[in-house]
Write an enzyme that holds these catalytic residues in place. Structure first.
Site, mmCIF file in Angstrom:
data_model
loop_
_atom_site.group_PDB
_atom_site.id
_atom_site.type_symbol
_atom_site.label_atom_id
_atom_site.label_comp_id
_atom_site.label_asym_id
_atom_site.label_seq_id
_atom_site.Cartn_x
_atom_site.Cartn_y
_atom_site.Cartn_z
ATOM 1 N N GLU A 29 -4.546 -6.332 2.848
ATOM 2 C CA GLU A 29 -3.357 -7.126 3.170
ATOM 3 C C GLU A 29 -3.543 -8.619 2.872
ATOM 4 O O GLU A 29 -2.636 -9.255 2.326
ATOM 5 C CB GLU A 29 -2.950 -6.928 4.641
ATOM 6 C CG GLU A 29 -2.291 -5.589 4.925
ATOM 7 C CD GLU A 29 -3.291 -4.467 5.151
ATOM 8 O OE1 GLU A 29 -4.507 -4.726 5.089
ATOM 9 O OE2 GLU A 29 -2.859 -3.324 5.378
ATOM 10 N N PHE A 72 2.303 -1.408 8.665
ATOM 11 C CA PHE A 72 2.516 -1.510 10.105
ATOM 12 C C PHE A 72 2.470 -2.986 10.511
ATOM 13 O O PHE A 72 1.576 -3.722 10.083
ATOM 14 C CB PHE A 72 1.448 -0.725 10.879
ATOM 15 C CG PHE A 72 1.639 0.766 10.791
ATOM 16 C CD1 PHE A 72 2.450 1.430 11.709
ATOM 17 C CD2 PHE A 72 1.034 1.500 9.787
ATOM 18 C CE1 PHE A 72 2.644 2.803 11.629
ATOM 19 C CE2 PHE A 72 1.223 2.876 9.697
ATOM 20 C CZ PHE A 72 2.032 3.523 10.620
ATOM 21 N N HIS A 107 -0.858 0.811 16.014
ATOM 22 C CA HIS A 107 0.203 1.095 15.044
ATOM 23 C C HIS A 107 1.575 1.142 15.712
ATOM 24 O O HIS A 107 2.483 1.788 15.220
ATOM 25 C CB HIS A 107 -0.066 2.427 14.328
ATOM 26 C CG HIS A 107 -1.320 2.444 13.524
ATOM 27 N ND1 HIS A 107 -2.564 2.569 14.088
ATOM 28 C CD2 HIS A 107 -1.530 2.326 12.178
ATOM 29 C CE1 HIS A 107 -3.487 2.543 13.150
ATOM 30 N NE2 HIS A 107 -2.890 2.392 11.971
ATOM 31 N N GLU A 109 0.833 -1.206 0.000
ATOM 32 C CA GLU A 109 0.000 0.000 0.000
ATOM 33 C C GLU A 109 0.867 1.255 0.000
ATOM 34 O O GLU A 109 1.796 1.357 0.806
ATOM 35 C CB GLU A 109 -0.898 0.008 1.247
ATOM 36 C CG GLU A 109 -1.864 -1.175 1.267
ATOM 37 C CD GLU A 109 -2.390 -1.483 2.664
ATOM 38 O OE1 GLU A 109 -2.092 -0.728 3.607
ATOM 39 O OE2 GLU A 109 -3.088 -2.509 2.802
ATOM 40 N N ASP A 146 1.460 -4.153 13.018
ATOM 41 C CA ASP A 146 0.182 -4.429 13.680
ATOM 42 C C ASP A 146 -0.821 -5.101 12.738
ATOM 43 O O ASP A 146 -1.797 -5.692 13.183
ATOM 44 C CB ASP A 146 -0.417 -3.111 14.195
ATOM 45 C CG ASP A 146 0.590 -2.303 14.972
ATOM 46 O OD1 ASP A 146 0.471 -2.230 16.195
ATOM 47 O OD2 ASP A 146 1.535 -1.756 14.338
#
Lengths: 398, 333
Positions: B69, B92, B138, B38, B94
């Site tokens: 994702e 990230f 994040h 992204e 996360d």
């Protein structure tokens, strides 16, 4: 009825034995004939078998303890039976059998033993290991770590201050100690001299190849060069009694039998395991005897009788790639033959360069027993025998 | 007579630039290498790590994807199986939860389940590390999740030099590799050779030698450990800093050699301590070097809470040089 287990005498001159390990623990049932413990003399490690059926109890000699021959080191008792008290009292303060009775009759529950355990603060794992390795009593160590914890450095400092310069080295095993004593005695007392012969090992090789299948079939062992050399040397020794004699303090003693020792590496040293009457023993018997001893040597299971009574020794380092070396005589013998590897070399063959399998043998002799000419005559005959094994009593139908 | 030192000055690059250089060199070397994720093309990622790559390699090899994702990680697994060498960019760390099935059940398993007929030579680049004021969703360091799965390799560089060499090895590796970059280190500068060098996966690096205590540290915690070691030296404690560099394969030998020398160990990682990377390394030490230890192994990691948004509270969840010095002083006594 309780039966005592005593430190046995495995050889005439033995005064003490060391407990290597207990194969049974206190309270274990044992059957007569079962291996009970391992002991070490200055010559060998042997297993001691239980001499009665029952339960092992009252062990007074822990692992590593050196005990006079004949002393009771444990009991084999009937289930539930206590070992005899007077023997237990001789033990080093364990008094296992009396402790429960004391606790039962004593009104106060106070611990009868000094509270050493509770006095101790923290002890690091490394400190515990080093204390065990150096034989340091942790009760005697002052901790300097966090919260007074005893650290490895504290233990090492204690070991140093104990004044034992050798504290860092564990005590040598019987084999290592004996090797140190014997080689020092020999090298410093026996006037060594060395004779070197290069021999063509072609015939020896051929003889071995020819005999190998039959000996494999009949005796189930692989014939080695060492076996052939033991048998050949013994047969040549029969014609050279001085080489087979011993120096005995004031004079030379002739030996009636020819017992050839073979140097064998064991865990922390070398021993010479003996092939008795090697001059008359058949090749197959020599091979069987040598392999049996080699296997037991590796397992630490040689008996005192395996290493006693040698009259001459052969040390073969050919398998380690050694070309030639000199060996230290095993006292009170007169000689030792150091055998190097068999290697292809360019040598004169009928006046022209040729490639032959050559081997260098080095004879160490004790000049108190033999002189140079006598030793040279022996080595010369041995070289001839190696050059033609068939003609020297090693028939293929042996 | 004094001579001016012949300084063969190695270039100083930031960790972000070192990673970009590694990717660009590998893309020039091997046309099968491509990057997808992204905001990676024109935007060059939110951290500007990939700035300029799309200009050199074009939008077919630096591929902006929709915000999905699971979708583009699955595409990368398939691309790797069919002959490409994709690098997936997960903005990230996360977000790796979204990619778990692709990574754990597909990428990690296919080589095994196909009897070795298929392989998945892909790299997942993603981030870790707190104190960027990015709050609980994040800021996490979740690399331990991938370490738990057989079939995945996990890389955590701690310097620009290591980042370049490890990234090149990760791309050339025949297995799926998760590559965690601490977003707070992208601006960290250090020497980076211009050469085409690689650092093998599974080789730890002793970042500082010492005698009294070993600090095993990963990623940005290596920098914290080095700072602490410098302070400890002033107080007479000589600390050794060992950077495993890859958590799987794990170079147990180097860690154990160090601990056997110093007899004390702190294990640092920015992930959570419970059931985490530190727990694993601490048990390697306890199992194999117990009788060389003077003190229990100490774990120092993130506080076991969601990362707070409040800056003072967030800072309090991350280990500092002070934390390490206090622990080391207590252990050395």
């Amino acid at each position: 009825m309780a039966t005592s287990v005593v430190m046995p005498a495995l050889e005439m001159a033995q005064e003490t034995g060391t407990v290597v390990s207990w194969l049974k623990q206190e309270g274990d049932p044992v059957a007569k004939g079962e291996p009970l413990l391992e002991i070490e003399t200055d010559k060998a490690t042997v297993e001691v078998e239980a001499n009665a059926d029952g339960v092992l109890a009252g062990v007074t000699a822990g692992e590593g303890a050196e005990v006079p021959v004949g002393q009771t080191i444990a009991w084999i008792v009937a289930p539930g039976e206590e070992p005899p008290a007077e023997e237990a009292a001789m033990a080093t303060g364990r008094a296992m059998s009396t402790a429960p009775a004391e606790a039962a009759s004593s009104p106060e529950p106070a611990a009868p033993r000094p509270a050493t355990a509770s006095r101790r603060g923290k002890i690091s794992p490394k400190a515990r290991r080093l204390a065990a390795e150096h034989g340091v009593d942790l009760d005697d160590v002052q901790g300097t770590g966090p919260d007074g914890a005893i650290t490895g450095d504290d233990v090492l400092a204690a070991a140093r201050s104990a004044g034992e310069a050798t504290a860092s080295a564990p005590p040598p095993s019987a084999v290592a100690r004996l090797m140190a004593e014997r080689t020092t005695e020999s090298w410093t007392r026996a006037p060594h001299f060395f004779l070197v012969r290069e021999v063509d090992a072609g015939a020896l090789d051929a003889h071995r190849e020819a005999l190998k299948p039959a000996i494999q079939n009949r005796h189930g062992v692989k014939l080695t060069h060492t076996d052939l050399l033991v048998a050949l040397a013994a047969r040549v020794l029969a014609r050279h009694p001085k080489m087979n004699a011993s120096w005995e303090g004031q004079g030379i003693r002739a030996n009636e039998s020819i017992n050839v020792g073979v140097a064998m590496a064991v865990e922390d040293g070398v021993v010479a395991a003996v092939v008795p009457d090697a001059d008359t023993a058949g090749l197959g018997d020599v091979a069987v005897r040598r392999r049996d001893m080699a296997e037991r040597a590796r397992a630490g299971r040689l008996l005192p009788s395996d290493v006693a009574g040698g009259t001459f020794t052969i040390s073969n380092l050919g398998m380690y790639g050694i070309d030639a070396f000199t060996a230290i005589i095993v006292p009170p013998q007169a000689g030792i033959l150091a055998v190097g590897k068999i290697a292809d070399r360019v040598v004169p063959v009928d006046g022209r360069p040729g490639v032959r399998p050559m081997m260098t043998v080095t004879l160490s002799s004790d000049h108190r027993v033999v002189d140079g000419a006598q030793a040279a005559a022996f080595l010369n005959d041995l070289a001839e025998a190696i050059g033609d094994p068939g003609a020297h009593g090693l028939a293929t139908n042996d | 007579m004094s001579m001016p030192e012949t300084e063969t000055a190695v270039r100083q690059l930031t960790l972000g630039d070192a990673i970009r250089e590694a990717l660009a060199e590998e893309m020039r070397r091997d046309p099968r290498v491509l990057i997808l994720g992204e905001d990676i093309a024109e935007a060059g990622t939110v951290f500007k790590v990939l700035t300029g790559l799309v200009d050199e390699f074009g939008p077919d090899r630096v591929l902006d994807t929709p915000i999905s994702e699971p979708g583009f990680t699955g595409i990368a697994v398939g691309a790797a199986m069919t002959g490409l060498r994709p690098v997936v960019d997960i903005m990230f760390g996360d977000f790796i939860g979204l990619t778990m099935d692709q990574m754990v059940n597909q990428a990690a398993k296919i080589h095994y389940m196909s009897g070795g007929k298929w392989k998945v030579p892909m790299v997942m680049r993603t981030t870790m590390g707190a104190t960027r004021r990015s709050a609980a969703q994040h800021s996490q360091s979740l690399h331990a999740w991938f370490c738990h799965v057989p079939g995945l390799k996990v890389v955590l560089p701690s310097t620009p030099h290591d980042a370049k060499g490890l990234m090149k090895s990760a791309i050339r590796d025949e297995n799926p590799v998760a590559f965690f970059e601490d977003k707070m280190m992208y601006k960290l500068k250090g020497p980076v050779p211009e050469d085409d060098y690689t650092i093998p996966l599974g080789a730890a690096d002793v970042k500082r030698e010492g005698e009294d205590i070993t600090i095993v540290a990963t990623s940005s915690m290596v920098q914290v450990a080095l700072g602490a070691a410098a302070r400890l030296a002033d107080g007479g404690i000589s600390a050794e800093v060992v950077d495993p560099r890859t958590l799987w394969p794990l170079d147990e030998t180097t860690i154990l050699e160090s601990v056997r020398k110093t007899s004390r160990a702190i294990v640092m990682d920015e992930g959570y301590g419970r059931y985490g990377v530190m727990a694993e390394i601490a048990s390697v030490i306890a199992e194999q070097a117990f009788f060389d230890l003077e003190a229990p192994v100490k774990r120092i990691g993130a506080m076991h809470v969601p990362i707070p948004f409040s800056p003072p509270l967030e800072d309090a969840t991350v280990p500092t040089e002070q934390t390490v010095c206090e622990a080391a002083e207590a252990m050395c006594g």
